[in-house]
Design an enzyme around this catalytic site. Structure first.
Site, PDB file in Angstrom:
ATOM      1  CG  ASN A  48      -0.485  -0.248   2.600  1.00 24.82           C
ATOM      2  OD1 ASN A  48       0.793  -0.885   2.629  1.00 24.82           O
ATOM      3  ND2 ASN A  48      -1.141   0.143   3.483  1.00 24.82           N
ATOM      4  CD  GLU A  50      -1.683   4.648   4.578  1.00 26.55           C
ATOM      5  OE1 GLU A  50      -1.224   5.602   5.324  1.00 26.55           O
ATOM      6  OE2 GLU A  50      -2.314   3.688   5.004  1.00 26.55           O
ATOM      7  CB  CYS A  59      -5.337  -1.531  -1.765  1.00 24.19           C
ATOM      8  SG  CYS A  59      -6.516  -0.656  -0.826  1.00 24.19           S
ATOM      9  CD  GLU A  61      -5.005  -6.097  -1.439  1.00 18.13           C
ATOM     10  OE1 GLU A  61      -4.917  -5.073  -1.258  1.00 18.13           O
ATOM     11  OE2 GLU A  61      -5.900  -6.881  -0.370  1.00 18.13           O
ATOM     12  CB  CYS A  93     -10.716  -3.009   0.314  1.00 22.53           C
ATOM     13  SG  CYS A  93     -10.230  -2.254  -1.112  1.00 22.53           S
ATOM     14  CB  CYS A  96      -8.537  -4.666  -3.578  1.00 19.13           C
ATOM     15  SG  CYS A  96      -7.392  -3.325  -3.289  1.00 19.13           S
TER      16      CYS A  96
HETATM   17  N1  THU Z   1      -5.181  -1.575   2.488  1.00 17.86           N
HETATM   18  C1  THU Z   1      -4.655  -2.535   1.643  1.00 17.86           C
HETATM   19  O1  THU Z   1      -3.681  -2.082   1.142  1.00 17.86           O
HETATM   20  N2  THU Z   1      -5.035  -3.529   1.113  1.00 17.86           N
HETATM   21  C2  THU Z   1      -6.399  -4.018   1.608  1.00 17.86           C
HETATM   22  O2  THU Z   1      -6.975  -5.117   1.309  1.00 17.86           O
HETATM   23  C3  THU Z   1      -7.190  -3.558   2.782  1.00 17.86           C
HETATM   24  C4  THU Z   1      -6.545  -2.082   3.078  1.00 17.86           C
HETATM   25  C5  THU Z   1      -4.514  -0.519   3.039  1.00 17.86           C
HETATM   26  C6  THU Z   1      -5.136   0.865   2.533  1.00 17.86           C
HETATM   27  C7  THU Z   1      -4.709   1.585   3.708  1.00 17.86           C
HETATM   28  O3  THU Z   1      -3.503   2.256   3.253  1.00 17.86           O
HETATM   29  C8  THU Z   1      -4.486   0.696   5.035  1.00 17.86           C
HETATM   30  O4  THU Z   1      -4.498  -0.518   4.483  1.00 17.86           O
HETATM   31  C9  THU Z   1      -5.560   0.992   5.913  1.00 17.86           C
HETATM   32  O5  THU Z   1      -6.562   0.755   5.514  1.00 17.86           O
END
Ligand code: THU
Length: 136
Positions: A48, A50, A59, A61, A93, A96
């Protein structure tokens, strides 16, 4: 259900753990790593990333799918491993799940790792029943 060998899962878990080390998650403090295996055996990874403008964050994925496209082409996804930062399993999520479904058959398998625990692998169409597909 597609059967994925344990040795394949082991490689994917190791790749996802390595990818998670590159996560940029200063806001959530929740690093995530993802590893995708496609037919032919190639693995693509993502973490991920941000952003101070929170909705711009990506994310793990989604990053792995983008990485897959540029490194190995749009091949069919067989297996996915996701590892987050808590002792609970982290599952893709909703967005994704749809991103994965673009390049995966319904029986692609998804597994989550929490610490040293592995979830049971679940089918993608169990995570995302009735995925949106363009009219064919
Ligand atoms: N996140 C992912 O990278 N993948 C997921 O399947 C769920 C959430 C990340 C998004 C954000 O940067 C952090 O996790 C917290 O939500």
């Amino acid at each position: 259900m597609a059967t994925i060998d344990t040795s394949v899962w082991e490689r994917l878990v190791a790749a996802a753990v390595k990818a998670r080390a590159h996560a940029y998650a200063p806001y959530s403090k929740f690093p995530v790593g993802a590893a995708i295996r496609v037919e032919g055996g190639h693995i693509a990874v993502g973490c991920n990333v941000e952003n101070v403008s929170f909705p711009c964050g990506q994310c793990a994925e989604a990053g792995a799918v983008a990485n897959l496209a540029v490194t190995h082409g749009r091949r069919s996804i067989q297996a996915v491993v996701v590892i987050g930062a808590s002792d609970r399993f982290t599952w893709p999520c909703g967005q994704c799940r749809q991103i994965l479904a673009e390049f995966a058959p319904p029986d692609a398998m998804v597994m989550s790792v929490a610490g040293d625990r592995w979830s049971d692998p679940v089918r993608l169409d169990e995570l995302l029943p009735h995925a949106f597909k363009a009219v064919e």
